[in-house]
Design an enzyme around this catalytic site. Structure first.
Site, PDB file in Angstrom:
ATOM      1  N   ARG A  66       0.576  -1.119  -0.137  1.00 46.97           N
ATOM      2  CA  ARG A  66      -0.278  -0.186  -0.087  1.00 46.97           C
ATOM      3  C   ARG A  66       0.740   1.408   0.114  1.00 46.97           C
ATOM      4  NH1 ARG A  66      -2.220  -3.296   2.664  1.00 46.97           N
ATOM      5  NH2 ARG A  66      -1.321  -3.504   4.185  1.00 46.97           N
ATOM      6  N   GLU A 103       3.680  -6.094  13.035  1.00 47.08           N
ATOM      7  CA  GLU A 103       2.933  -6.287  13.479  1.00 47.08           C
ATOM      8  C   GLU A 103       1.630  -7.599  13.958  1.00 47.08           C
ATOM      9  OE1 GLU A 103      -0.988  -4.087  13.531  1.00 47.08           O
ATOM     10  OE2 GLU A 103      -1.305  -4.966  15.241  1.00 47.08           O
TER      11      GLU A 103
HETATM   12  P1  AMP Z   1       4.206  -2.889  11.599  1.00 47.74           P
HETATM   13  O1  AMP Z   1       5.960  -2.602  10.771  1.00 47.74           O
HETATM   14  O2  AMP Z   1       4.185  -3.550  12.465  1.00 47.74           O
HETATM   15  O3  AMP Z   1       5.077  -0.494  11.463  1.00 47.74           O
HETATM   16  O4  AMP Z   1       3.602  -2.594  10.703  1.00 47.74           O
HETATM   17  C1  AMP Z   1       3.323  -1.724   9.206  1.00 47.74           C
HETATM   18  C2  AMP Z   1       3.391  -2.293   8.073  1.00 47.74           C
HETATM   19  O5  AMP Z   1       2.193  -3.175   8.600  1.00 47.74           O
HETATM   20  C3  AMP Z   1       2.334  -1.452   7.711  1.00 47.74           C
HETATM   21  O6  AMP Z   1       3.330  -1.783   5.422  1.00 47.74           O
HETATM   22  C4  AMP Z   1       1.296  -1.991   7.057  1.00 47.74           C
HETATM   23  O7  AMP Z   1       0.421  -1.365   5.741  1.00 47.74           O
HETATM   24  C5  AMP Z   1       0.696  -2.880   8.174  1.00 47.74           C
HETATM   25  N1  AMP Z   1       0.442  -3.019   8.739  1.00 47.74           N
HETATM   26  C6  AMP Z   1       0.471  -3.297   9.952  1.00 47.74           C
HETATM   27  N2  AMP Z   1      -0.585  -2.991  10.829  1.00 47.74           N
HETATM   28  C7  AMP Z   1      -1.595  -3.214  10.199  1.00 47.74           C
HETATM   29  C8  AMP Z   1      -2.743  -2.924  10.805  1.00 47.74           C
HETATM   30  N3  AMP Z   1      -3.753  -3.025  11.725  1.00 47.74           N
HETATM   31  N4  AMP Z   1      -3.958  -2.677   9.515  1.00 47.74           N
HETATM   32  C9  AMP Z   1      -3.551  -2.237   8.045  1.00 47.74           C
HETATM   33  N5  AMP Z   1      -2.236  -2.661   7.645  1.00 47.74           N
HETATM   34  C10 AMP Z   1      -1.452  -2.583   8.980  1.00 47.74           C
END
Ligand code: AMP
Length: 178
Positions: A66, A103
């Site tokens: 995205r 996550e």
């Molecule tokens: P992080 O590395 O934990 O900051 O996760 C960010 C990445 O995971 C981004 O590329 C987001 O598109 C995706 N992402 C993480 N959590 C979500 C969520 N709750 N909803 C949509 N995309 C998420």
């Protein structure tokens, strides 16, 4: 900064929370309703570019997948080039790689070795900041190539997950914080 005062409220109204996707316990922030609205999509791109206008940004990195949708138009808005950061094995030429925790799960990110020149001014774009692991890996890829990180532009920051602190609050911008 953006003067679009209702942007955050309008984004919140057009986001869709999808419970238990892609696995139980995750509330997925679905931005597809927002992307389908050309006026709101344009306002979002303008709002994400606004904090970095006049800062001589030369490259915008968008994180798969995205971050591509948002990053490419932000790059054009800043008159900068666009660089895709992709999952391992997807880019065709010589790459550098960073591993990171999500996550939900673990993964890696790659960019082409020649995507950022030493001293280039870089903004990193993605839709959601959660733990900050993905953005931190992208920051490390930028540093490996000698890029100068100007900041991060997210559509939304999930405040309860401490990603903002991990990346440094002074360089993180987002349209909304949840
Ligand atoms: P992080 O590395 O934990 O900051 O996760 C960010 C990445 O995971 C981004 O590329 C987001 O598109 C995706 N992402 C993480 N959590 C979500 C969520 N709750 N909803 C949509 N995309 C998420």
């Amino acid at each position: 900064m953006t003067t679009d005062l209702t942007l955050a409220d309008d984004v919140k109204a057009r986001m869709r929370d999808v419970k238990d996707f892609p696995r139980p316990g995750i509330v997925f922030k679905d931005i597809t309703p927002l992307l389908a609205d050309p006026v709101l999509f344009g306002r979002v791109i303008n709002g994400m570019a606004a904090p970095f206008r006049g800062q001589h940004v030369t490259k915008v990195i968008g994180v798969e997948a995205r971050g591509f949708i948002l990053g490419a138009p932000v790059a054009l808005a800043l008159n900068a080039g666009f660089v895709p950061a992709r999952k391992p094995g997807k880019l065709p030429h010589h790459t550098i790689v960073e591993r990171y925790a999500l996550e939900y799960g673990t993964d890696g990110l790659e960019i082409h070795q020649d995507a950022i020149l030493k001293g280039e001014r870089v903004v990193i774009v993605d839709d959601v900041l959660a733990t900050g692991g993905t953005a931190e890996a992208t920051m490390k890829l930028t540093a490996q190539l000698g890029g100068d990180l100007v900041g991060f532009s997210f559509l939304m920051a999930l405040g309860f997950l401490d990603g903002v602190k991990r990346l440094g609050a002074d360089r993180v911008r987002s349209i909304i914080t949840l």
